[in-house]
Design a protein around this motif. Structure first.
Motif, PDB file in Angstrom:
ATOM      1  N   ASN A  77       0.853  -1.185   0.000  1.00  0.00           N
ATOM      2  CA  ASN A  77       0.000   0.000   0.000  1.00  0.00           C
ATOM      3  C   ASN A  77       0.893   1.241   0.000  1.00  0.00           C
ATOM      4  O   ASN A  77       2.112   1.141   0.091  1.00  0.00           O
ATOM      5  CB  ASN A  77      -0.909  -0.024   1.233  1.00  0.00           C
ATOM      6  CG  ASN A  77      -1.899  -1.164   1.149  1.00  0.00           C
ATOM      7  OD1 ASN A  77      -2.400  -1.476   0.064  1.00  0.00           O
ATOM      8  ND2 ASN A  77      -2.160  -1.812   2.264  1.00  0.00           N
ATOM      9  N   PHE A  79       3.280   3.872   0.767  1.00  0.00           N
ATOM     10  CA  PHE A  79       4.327   4.037   1.793  1.00  0.00           C
ATOM     11  C   PHE A  79       4.347   2.884   2.799  1.00  0.00           C
ATOM     12  O   PHE A  79       4.791   3.048   3.929  1.00  0.00           O
ATOM     13  CB  PHE A  79       4.185   5.375   2.534  1.00  0.00           C
ATOM     14  CG  PHE A  79       4.405   6.584   1.665  1.00  0.00           C
ATOM     15  CD1 PHE A  79       4.754   6.455   0.339  1.00  0.00           C
ATOM     16  CD2 PHE A  79       4.266   7.866   2.184  1.00  0.00           C
ATOM     17  CE1 PHE A  79       4.963   7.573  -0.470  1.00  0.00           C
ATOM     18  CE2 PHE A  79       4.482   8.988   1.397  1.00  0.00           C
ATOM     19  CZ  PHE A  79       4.822   8.846   0.066  1.00  0.00           C
ATOM     20  N   GLU A  80       3.841   1.732   2.412  1.00  0.00           N
ATOM     21  CA  GLU A  80       3.847   0.553   3.291  1.00  0.00           C
ATOM     22  C   GLU A  80       4.449  -0.595   2.479  1.00  0.00           C
ATOM     23  O   GLU A  80       4.031  -0.836   1.348  1.00  0.00           O
ATOM     24  CB  GLU A  80       2.412   0.221   3.706  1.00  0.00           C
ATOM     25  CG  GLU A  80       2.308  -0.966   4.654  1.00  0.00           C
ATOM     26  CD  GLU A  80       0.855  -1.300   5.013  1.00  0.00           C
ATOM     27  OE1 GLU A  80       0.096  -0.389   5.400  1.00  0.00           O
ATOM     28  OE2 GLU A  80       0.477  -2.474   4.897  1.00  0.00           O
ATOM     29  N   GLY A  81       5.413  -1.294   3.047  1.00  0.00           N
ATOM     30  CA  GLY A  81       6.104  -2.344   2.305  1.00  0.00           C
ATOM     31  C   GLY A  81       5.150  -3.417   1.805  1.00  0.00           C
ATOM     32  O   GLY A  81       4.031  -3.551   2.296  1.00  0.00           O
ATOM     33  N   PRO A  82       5.579  -4.195   0.808  1.00  0.00           N
ATOM     34  CA  PRO A  82       4.756  -5.311   0.339  1.00  0.00           C
ATOM     35  C   PRO A  82       4.648  -6.375   1.427  1.00  0.00           C
ATOM     36  O   PRO A  82       5.593  -6.545   2.207  1.00  0.00           O
ATOM     37  CB  PRO A  82       5.548  -5.856  -0.859  1.00  0.00           C
ATOM     38  CG  PRO A  82       6.949  -5.401  -0.648  1.00  0.00           C
ATOM     39  CD  PRO A  82       6.897  -4.138   0.154  1.00  0.00           C
ATOM     40  N   HIS A 218       9.823   9.597   2.235  1.00  0.00           N
ATOM     41  CA  HIS A 218       8.575   9.497   3.003  1.00  0.00           C
ATOM     42  C   HIS A 218       8.484  10.661   3.986  1.00  0.00           C
ATOM     43  O   HIS A 218       7.755  10.596   4.975  1.00  0.00           O
ATOM     44  CB  HIS A 218       8.499   8.183   3.783  1.00  0.00           C
ATOM     45  CG  HIS A 218       8.790   6.983   2.940  1.00  0.00           C
ATOM     46  ND1 HIS A 218      10.021   6.389   2.897  1.00  0.00           N
ATOM     47  CD2 HIS A 218       8.004   6.302   2.089  1.00  0.00           C
ATOM     48  CE1 HIS A 218       9.983   5.365   2.050  1.00  0.00           C
ATOM     49  NE2 HIS A 218       8.773   5.290   1.546  1.00  0.00           N
TER      50      HIS A 218
END
Lengths: 331, 204
Positions: A77, A79-82, A218
């Protein structure tokens, strides 16, 4: 903040659907459709290269999937890692039977998830890891392993991708990727923040007449903040920090990437590049394959980064090899 | 005395998932102080997925926890989510084949989870993260073998950990870059754990 979207919850999946429709050489895969890969699948016998990271940085990361670059890329998502499952899927999809290099930016969440994915696949697929650590503002040179990966990681994609395409084995591709990472230094500046879809406020605050040197993609804090200065002055400061890290014995040829973080227009990037080129010429450094444009962004954040890839003969050869990703094509 | 069973875990998931209805916003607010404000959304998504996961087919506690870990693996890529998954896998490994786990084992299981999370994430005790609250609960429940006492002690220890770390700086992750600003505010991961422990203790 106004955004063209259907909803925050469908933002990433809508982007990915558009990406593969606009670029038919790419396809979506994985159990949750969060892996972008080469439409033809893995090439048998070739070392696979996979990457991954959070959404919000296009063309990074998924835009560099293609011939002579990445084989697959898991995407999280904004700025959120896979997630681990997508990392597992991406490694499997990249595997052509010769092992897979995991090449991604040095962020805690990404590291944990790719490490776990590798552990799940132990005994099934041989994997190695190289982390992008090009952001000179994120830690001092003696703590180089703590540095974050930012725009400069695309040089490692290109160079390692070309090496794999030549038929090198996993250990050689891994060593070349590590060499490309070590040869690449980046520094960024931020003028204004972005806002994550669904979030109530921007990622950081900054006065209308200020800029911050060294801020991460970020909104991680940088080196210092001051009133905006003329472009040449800013570029001189950025460039001197990068040149301080010029490797000993470097032969005098670099590739330069002047990258927009999103909202900064090409005009301003070219103003910066003009100064970069002049200063490097003064220093006796020749520029090879300059890149100026949007290569690694932070949604609508205004700002830019400069990367230098200090080349040797091997790196320059691999940099000029053909590649066919949608956002970096070499013919 | 009944120990921890698949049914206990199922109940705990429901209590935690119900609590997220009000906790989500509180955690998002806490996270937005120094982070990107999505801890509540993430935890809500993971617990919602847990609630949808049918663990009743697992004959043992370890299997049920592994099913939840796999659900987390498919739901989040955040550091906290991955640490949560790491904890579930660590406890799942220790409880594999056990249809019922004595309550007296809980402290050791939390300790095993803690060690796995430290190894995976690289944080240390004292860094002001969820690990400090888990450690406090593991210590407080050591040698206790009935559920009611464990609930009381765990809830109290979790609250105390939150209070004692409020005045300390964060030493890891994105918040460490704002160490001074992190003094006086709660770590969102720790806050989430404490609030959920409180809910589980009250709803047992």
């Amino acid at each position: 903040m106004k955004k063209i979207m259907n909803s925050a919850s469908t933002y990433v999946d809508d982007v990915l659907a558009g990406l593969v429709l606009a670029h038919p050489r790419l396809a979506l895969g994985g159990s949750a459709n969060r892996v972008v890969h080469r439409a033809g699948g893995a090439r048998k016998g070739k070392v696979g290269i996979t990457s991954g990271g959070g959404s919000g940085h296009l063309p990074l990361f998924t835009g560099y999937v293609g011939q002579g670059m990445l084989d697959s890329c898991s995407i999280g998502n904004v700025f959120e890692g896979p997630n681990v499952e997508s990392c597992i899927d991406a490694i499997k999809i990249a595997d052509g039977g010769a092992g897979v290099l995991r090449l991604y930016g040095n962020y805690g969440g990404d590291r944990m998830n790719f490490d776990m994915a590798g552990e799940f696949l132990e005994g099934e697929i041989e994997t190695t890891t190289v982390l992008g650590t090009d952001d000179v503002a994120s830690a001092s040179p003696d703590e180089g392993k703590k540095r974050r990966g930012v725009a400069g990681i695309i040089y490692a994609y290109k160079i390692a991708g070309a090496k794999a395409e030549e038929g090198a084995d996993l250990s050689a591709v891994t060593a070349t990727a590590a060499k490309a990472v070590a040869a690449t230094k980046t520094i960024g500046l931020a003028l204004s923040p972005c806002q994550v879809p669904g979030s109530a406020k921007p990622t950081f605050e900054i006065a209308a007449d200020e800029f911050e040197l060294g801020m991460g993609i970020h909104g991680e804090p940088g080196l210092w903040r001051s009133k905006l200065k003329p472009a040449d002055e800013i570029v001189d400061d950025m460039l001197s920090r990068l040149l301080e890290e010029r490797p000993a014995g470097h032969g005098g040829r670099v590739s330069v990437l002047v990258n927009s973080l999103g909202a900064t227009p090409l005009e301003e990037l070219l103003i910066m590049y003009r100064r970069v080129a002049a200063k490097l010429r003064e220093t006796g450094i020749d520029i090879v394959q300059p890149l100026v444009g949007h290569y690694a962004t932070s949604m609508e954040m205004a700002g830019a980064s400069i990367s230098l890839c200090f080349l040797d003969e091997e790196l320059e050869h691999l940099l000029s090899a053909p590649s066919g990703s949608p956002f970096w094509e070499v013919k | 005395m009944t120990g921890i069973t698949v049914h206990t875990i199922r109940n705990a998931v429901e209590i935690a998932n119900t609590r997220m209805a009000t906790l989500e916003e509180e955690l998002n607010r806490a996270d937005s102080q120094l982070g990107d404000g999505d801890t509540g959304v993430m935890l809500s998504r993971v617990l919602g997925k847990f609630s949808e996961t049918d663990i009743s087919t697992s004959p043992d506690v370890g299997g049920a926890l592994q099913m939840l870990a796999r659900a987390a693996a498919a739901t989040t890529g955040s550091s906290l989510g991955t640490l949560f998954m790491t904890a579930l896998l660590a406890i799942g490994k220790k409880t594999k084949g056990m249809a019922s786990v004595p309550w007296s084992d809980l402290s050791d299981l939390l300790q095993a989870a803690l060690e796995a999370m430290i190894q995976r994430g690289g944080a240390s005790l004292g860094d002001k993260t969820v690990l400090d609250a888990i450690h406090a609960v593991a210590m407080a429940t050591q040698g206790v073998d009935d559920q009611a006492h464990i609930a009381t002690k765990a809830s109290h220890a979790a609250d105390q950990a939150l209070i004692s770390f409020q005045g300390k700086p964060c030493k890891i992750g994105r918040a460490r870059m704002f160490a001074d600003k992190s003094i006086g505010i709660d770590d969102p991961g720790m806050l989430g754990f404490v609030r959920l422990v409180n809910a589980l203790a009250a709803g047992r």
